[in-house]
Write a protein that holds these residues in place. Structure first.
Motif, PDB file in Angstrom:
ATOM      1  N   ALA A  85       0.826  -1.209   0.000  1.00  0.00           N
ATOM      2  CA  ALA A  85       0.000   0.000   0.000  1.00  0.00           C
ATOM      3  C   ALA A  85       0.857   1.255   0.000  1.00  0.00           C
ATOM      4  N   ASN A  86       0.481   2.197  -0.849  1.00  0.00           N
ATOM      5  CA  ASN A  86       1.130   3.502  -0.876  1.00  0.00           C
ATOM      6  C   ASN A  86       0.516   4.420   0.175  1.00  0.00           C
ATOM      7  N   THR A  87       1.330   5.313   0.724  1.00  0.00           N
ATOM      8  CA  THR A  87       0.808   6.373   1.581  1.00  0.00           C
ATOM      9  C   THR A  87       0.372   7.559   0.728  1.00  0.00           C
ATOM     10  N   LEU A  88       1.158   7.885  -0.276  1.00  0.00           N
ATOM     11  CA  LEU A  88       0.792   8.893  -1.280  1.00  0.00           C
ATOM     12  C   LEU A  88       0.807   8.241  -2.646  1.00  0.00           C
ATOM     13  N   ILE A  89      -0.120   8.635  -3.511  1.00  0.00           N
ATOM     14  CA  ILE A  89      -0.070   8.188  -4.905  1.00  0.00           C
ATOM     15  C   ILE A  89      -0.864   9.159  -5.758  1.00  0.00           C
ATOM     16  N   LEU A  90      -0.298   9.521  -6.902  1.00  0.00           N
ATOM     17  CA  LEU A  90      -0.987  10.361  -7.871  1.00  0.00           C
ATOM     18  C   LEU A  90      -0.405  10.089  -9.248  1.00  0.00           C
ATOM     19  N   SER A  91      -1.110  10.546 -10.267  1.00  0.00           N
ATOM     20  CA  SER A  91      -0.658  10.322 -11.634  1.00  0.00           C
ATOM     21  C   SER A  91       0.138  11.520 -12.132  1.00  0.00           C
ATOM     22  N   ILE A  92       0.895  11.291 -13.192  1.00  0.00           N
ATOM     23  CA  ILE A  92       1.578  12.407 -13.856  1.00  0.00           C
ATOM     24  C   ILE A  92       0.563  13.457 -14.272  1.00  0.00           C
ATOM     25  N   GLY A  93      -0.575  13.002 -14.771  1.00  0.00           N
ATOM     26  CA  GLY A  93      -1.608  13.949 -15.189  1.00  0.00           C
ATOM     27  C   GLY A  93      -2.079  14.825 -14.046  1.00  0.00           C
ATOM     28  N   LYS A  94      -2.423  14.215 -12.913  1.00  0.00           N
ATOM     29  CA  LYS A  94      -2.892  14.992 -11.764  1.00  0.00           C
ATOM     30  C   LYS A  94      -1.814  15.932 -11.261  1.00  0.00           C
ATOM     31  N   PHE A  95      -0.577  15.466 -11.244  1.00  0.00           N
ATOM     32  CA  PHE A  95       0.531  16.300 -10.793  1.00  0.00           C
ATOM     33  C   PHE A  95       0.646  17.553 -11.650  1.00  0.00           C
ATOM     34  N   ASN A  96       0.353  17.404 -12.938  1.00  0.00           N
ATOM     35  CA  ASN A  96       0.442  18.525 -13.882  1.00  0.00           C
ATOM     36  C   ASN A  96      -0.875  19.267 -14.051  1.00  0.00           C
ATOM     37  N   GLY A  97      -1.870  18.954 -13.207  1.00  0.00           N
ATOM     38  CA  GLY A  97      -3.151  19.650 -13.267  1.00  0.00           C
ATOM     39  C   GLY A  97      -4.081  19.154 -14.345  1.00  0.00           C
ATOM     40  N   LEU A  98      -3.839  17.948 -14.874  1.00  0.00           N
ATOM     41  CA  LEU A  98      -4.665  17.363 -15.932  1.00  0.00           C
ATOM     42  C   LEU A  98      -5.320  16.100 -15.371  1.00  0.00           C
ATOM     43  N   GLN A  99      -6.563  16.221 -14.933  1.00  0.00           N
ATOM     44  CA  GLN A  99      -7.214  15.181 -14.153  1.00  0.00           C
ATOM     45  C   GLN A  99      -7.292  13.838 -14.867  1.00  0.00           C
ATOM     46  N   TYR A 100      -7.598  13.836 -16.156  1.00  0.00           N
ATOM     47  CA  TYR A 100      -7.864  12.577 -16.856  1.00  0.00           C
ATOM     48  C   TYR A 100      -6.829  12.264 -17.932  1.00  0.00           C
ATOM     49  N   PHE A 101      -5.611  12.776 -17.756  1.00  0.00           N
ATOM     50  CA  PHE A 101      -4.576  12.581 -18.769  1.00  0.00           C
ATOM     51  C   PHE A 101      -4.106  11.134 -18.815  1.00  0.00           C
ATOM     52  N   ARG A 102      -4.027  10.578 -20.024  1.00  0.00           N
ATOM     53  CA  ARG A 102      -3.395   9.282 -20.278  1.00  0.00           C
ATOM     54  C   ARG A 102      -2.535   9.442 -21.542  1.00  0.00           C
ATOM     55  N   TYR A 103      -1.465   8.673 -21.626  1.00  0.00           N
ATOM     56  CA  TYR A 103      -0.694   8.630 -22.865  1.00  0.00           C
ATOM     57  C   TYR A 103      -1.441   7.734 -23.852  1.00  0.00           C
ATOM     58  N   LYS A 104      -1.607   8.221 -25.088  1.00  0.00           N
ATOM     59  CA  LYS A 104      -2.242   7.438 -26.143  1.00  0.00           C
ATOM     60  C   LYS A 104      -1.171   6.976 -27.124  1.00  0.00           C
ATOM     61  N   ILE A 105      -1.073   5.669 -27.294  1.00  0.00           N
ATOM     62  CA  ILE A 105       0.037   5.093 -28.065  1.00  0.00           C
ATOM     63  C   ILE A 105      -0.515   4.173 -29.143  1.00  0.00           C
ATOM     64  N   HIS A 106      -0.064   4.407 -30.391  1.00  0.00           N
ATOM     65  CA  HIS A 106      -0.527   3.607 -31.527  1.00  0.00           C
ATOM     66  C   HIS A 106       0.602   2.907 -32.256  1.00  0.00           C
ATOM     67  N   SER A 107       1.855   3.265 -31.948  1.00  0.00           N
ATOM     68  CA  SER A 107       2.973   2.754 -32.750  1.00  0.00           C
ATOM     69  C   SER A 107       4.239   2.696 -31.905  1.00  0.00           C
ATOM     70  N   GLU A 108       5.267   2.056 -32.466  1.00  0.00           N
ATOM     71  CA  GLU A 108       6.568   1.975 -31.790  1.00  0.00           C
ATOM     72  C   GLU A 108       7.160   3.361 -31.571  1.00  0.00           C
ATOM     73  N   SER A 109       7.005   4.227 -32.559  1.00  0.00           N
ATOM     74  CA  SER A 109       7.579   5.572 -32.424  1.00  0.00           C
ATOM     75  C   SER A 109       6.861   6.374 -31.343  1.00  0.00           C
ATOM     76  N   GLU A 110       5.535   6.195 -31.229  1.00  0.00           N
ATOM     77  CA  GLU A 110       4.805   6.898 -30.169  1.00  0.00           C
ATOM     78  C   GLU A 110       5.162   6.343 -28.789  1.00  0.00           C
ATOM     79  N   LEU A 111       5.436   5.044 -28.722  1.00  0.00           N
ATOM     80  CA  LEU A 111       5.884   4.464 -27.459  1.00  0.00           C
ATOM     81  C   LEU A 111       7.238   5.056 -27.061  1.00  0.00           C
ATOM     82  N   ALA A 112       8.147   5.182 -28.021  1.00  0.00           N
ATOM     83  CA  ALA A 112       9.460   5.762 -27.734  1.00  0.00           C
ATOM     84  C   ALA A 112       9.320   7.205 -27.262  1.00  0.00           C
ATOM     85  N   ASP A 113       8.424   7.971 -27.906  1.00  0.00           N
ATOM     86  CA  ASP A 113       8.187   9.358 -27.496  1.00  0.00           C
ATOM     87  C   ASP A 113       7.607   9.411 -26.080  1.00  0.00           C
TER      88      ASP A 113
END
Length: 213
Positions: A85-113
């Motif tokens: 169990a974590n005591t604190l946990i948050l997402s990169i999105g929440k940390f940056n003020g973006l509540q529902y941010f997810r990385y969208k990946i369709h290809s090898e190059s987008e994964l690398a980015d």
């Protein structure tokens, strides 16, 4: 466990980076983890697959062992989950003020980015945050500075009431008694479960008789 090809590729790209910062890959938990004197710091990678699109959420946080040893006695968590169990946990999105941010990946190059973006985030901001995130003074500030508002640093606001109060006691917060009243009221608003309120009252009694070092 069996990894998906996406996860295998993701870990191959990120493991050298996190390894340089003393984070060890725990694939069965889908995370990188670094042990600390207080507990651990971790980065959790959660992919979801939708046809040819992969949505990747990155959460990060920390565990304070002293806090969790108390909290898990009173929270209704599955026993096997308690050591992770974590005591604190948050997402990169929440940390940056973006509540529902997810990385969208369709290809090898987008994964690398995406991996480049993750590495840049932790190099510039994430690791600095995690460096102190499991320490009692930091936890006290992050969880208890605005007790009447939802906390950015936990997903379960009920658990925040428990952990915020524990941290306040361990850190000798002079507003401990005020926080008892605040979190008691919040818990009533969040949960109509009388067993939850009973567990919280038991925690309060425990902490009032607890002698931190």
């Amino acid at each position: 466990m069996t990894l998906t090809p996406f996860e295998t590729n993701l870990y191959q790209q990120l493991t050298p980076f996190f390894g340089r910062h003393q984070y060890v890959l725990l694939p069965e938990r889908k995370q990188y983890r670094k042990l600390t004197d207080a507990g651990f710091q971790n980065v959790i990678l959660s992919p979801a697959f939708y046809g040819d699109e992969t949505m990747l959420e990155v959460n990060f946080g920390a565990r304070n062992e002293q806090v969790e040893q108390i909290a898990q006695q009173f929270l209704n968590n599955v026993t096997d989950y308690r050591p992770d169990a974590n005591t604190l946990i948050l997402s990169i999105g929440k940390f940056n003020g973006l509540q529902y941010f997810r990385y969208k990946i369709h290809s090898e190059s987008e994964l690398a980015d995406t991996c480049d973006h993750i590495e840049d985030f932790f190099t510039n901001r994430g690791f600095d945050f995690l460096q102190t995130a499991s320490l009692l003074p930091t936890l006290d500030r992050l969880l208890n500075e605005h007790p009447g508002l939802p906390s950015l640093y936990v997903y379960n606001q009920t658990h925040r009431c428990y952990k915020g109060l524990i941290v306040a006691r361990l850190n000798h917060n002079p507003l401990f008694d005020t926080l008892i009243d605040t979190y008691r009221q919040l818990l009533v608003q969040q949960s109509q479960n009388p067993y939850e309120q009973l567990h919280f009252e038991r925690l309060i009694s425990y902490l009032q008789h607890y002698s931190p070092n």
